[in-house]
Write a protein that holds these residues in place. Structure first.
Motif, PDB file in Angstrom:
ATOM      1  N   ASP A  27       0.263   7.451  -0.975  1.00 42.73           N
ATOM      2  CA  ASP A  27      -0.603   8.373  -1.710  1.00 42.73           C
ATOM      3  C   ASP A  27      -1.836   7.692  -2.304  1.00 42.73           C
ATOM      4  OD1 ASP A  27       0.873   6.913  -3.511  1.00 42.73           O
ATOM      5  OD2 ASP A  27       0.998   8.530  -4.976  1.00 42.73           O
ATOM      6  N   GLU A  28      -2.069   6.429  -1.977  1.00 43.13           N
ATOM      7  CA  GLU A  28      -3.234   5.702  -2.481  1.00 43.13           C
ATOM      8  C   GLU A  28      -4.065   5.181  -1.309  1.00 43.13           C
ATOM      9  OE1 GLU A  28      -1.956   2.685  -5.149  1.00 43.13           O
ATOM     10  OE2 GLU A  28      -1.217   4.112  -6.624  1.00 43.13           O
ATOM     11  N   GLU A  29      -5.379   5.158  -1.520  1.00 46.49           N
ATOM     12  CA  GLU A  29      -6.296   4.761  -0.462  1.00 46.49           C
ATOM     13  C   GLU A  29      -6.391   3.244  -0.287  1.00 46.49           C
ATOM     14  OE1 GLU A  29     -10.949   5.679   0.585  1.00 46.49           O
ATOM     15  OE2 GLU A  29      -9.871   7.028  -0.742  1.00 46.49           O
TER      16      GLU A  29
ATOM     17  N   GLN B  43       0.856  -1.180   0.000  1.00 44.45           N
ATOM     18  CA  GLN B  43       0.000   0.000   0.000  1.00 44.45           C
ATOM     19  C   GLN B  43       0.887   1.224   0.000  1.00 44.45           C
ATOM     20  OE1 GLN B  43      -2.993   0.147   2.980  1.00 44.45           O
ATOM     21  NE2 GLN B  43      -3.846   2.057   2.219  1.00 44.45           N
TER      22      GLN B  43
END
Length: 71
Positions: A51-53, A48
Protein backbone atom coordinates in the motif's frame (compact mmCIF):
# COMPACT_ATOMS: atom_id res chain seq x y z
CA UNK A 1 29.56 30.80 4.74
CA UNK A 2 31.54 29.75 7.80
CA UNK A 3 30.75 32.88 9.84
CA UNK A 4 29.81 30.94 12.96
CA UNK A 5 32.48 28.26 12.63
CA UNK A 6 34.62 27.91 15.73
CA UNK A 7 38.09 27.15 14.46
CA UNK A 8 39.35 26.43 17.98
CA UNK A 9 37.29 23.20 18.06
CA UNK A 10 38.67 21.80 14.81
CA UNK A 11 41.16 18.94 14.93
CA UNK A 12 43.62 19.09 12.08
CA UNK A 13 45.04 15.96 10.49
CA UNK A 14 48.44 16.07 12.26
CA UNK A 15 46.69 16.29 15.64
CA UNK A 16 44.73 13.05 15.14
CA UNK A 17 46.71 10.36 16.93
CA UNK A 18 45.98 6.64 16.97
CA UNK A 19 46.87 4.29 19.81
CA UNK A 20 46.58 0.58 20.41
CA UNK A 21 46.27 -1.13 23.76
CA UNK A 22 48.97 -3.62 24.73
CA UNK A 23 48.19 -6.80 26.72
CA UNK A 24 49.64 -5.22 29.89
CA UNK A 25 47.05 -2.40 29.69
CA UNK A 26 49.39 0.37 28.50
CA UNK A 27 48.93 2.22 25.21
CA UNK A 28 51.38 2.49 22.32
CA UNK A 29 51.16 5.24 19.69
CA UNK A 30 50.80 3.99 16.11
CA UNK A 31 53.23 5.81 13.78
CA UNK A 32 54.09 5.77 10.07
CA UNK A 33 50.58 5.51 8.63
CA UNK A 34 49.82 7.45 5.43
CA UNK A 35 46.07 6.71 5.63
CA UNK A 36 43.90 5.63 8.52
CA UNK A 37 40.14 5.59 8.04
CA UNK A 38 37.17 4.41 10.07
CA UNK A 39 33.83 3.35 8.61
CA UNK A 40 30.73 2.15 10.44
CA UNK A 41 29.23 0.17 7.49
CA UNK A 42 25.56 0.20 8.51
CA UNK A 43 23.52 -2.96 7.96
CA UNK A 44 20.18 -2.12 6.43
CA UNK A 45 16.79 -3.80 6.39
CA UNK A 46 14.64 -2.81 3.42
CA UNK A 47 11.05 -3.66 2.60
CA UNK A 48 8.23 -2.35 0.47
CA UNK A 49 4.62 -2.60 1.52
CA UNK A 50 1.91 -3.12 -1.08
CA UNK A 51 0.00 0.00 0.00
CA UNK A 52 3.04 2.32 -0.18
CA UNK A 53 4.76 3.71 -3.26
CA UNK A 54 8.30 3.79 -1.86
CA UNK A 55 10.60 1.35 -0.12
CA UNK A 56 11.40 1.74 3.60
CA UNK A 57 14.93 1.23 4.84
CA UNK A 58 16.03 1.00 8.47
CA UNK A 59 19.50 0.56 9.96
CA UNK A 60 19.53 -2.53 12.15
CA UNK A 61 23.21 -2.79 13.02
CA UNK A 62 26.75 -1.77 12.25
CA UNK A 63 29.88 -3.60 11.09
CA UNK A 64 32.70 -1.16 11.91
CA UNK A 65 35.96 -1.44 10.01
CA UNK A 66 39.30 0.35 9.98
CA UNK A 67 41.27 0.79 6.77
CA UNK A 68 44.93 1.76 6.78
CA UNK A 69 48.05 2.08 4.69
CA UNK A 70 51.62 2.83 5.67
CA UNK A 71 55.15 3.03 4.31
Amino acid sequence: MGKNLRYGNLVTRPKKLEFWQLPNGSFQRMEGFTDLGYSQNPKEYSRQYVDEEFERTDIVGYAPSISYSFD
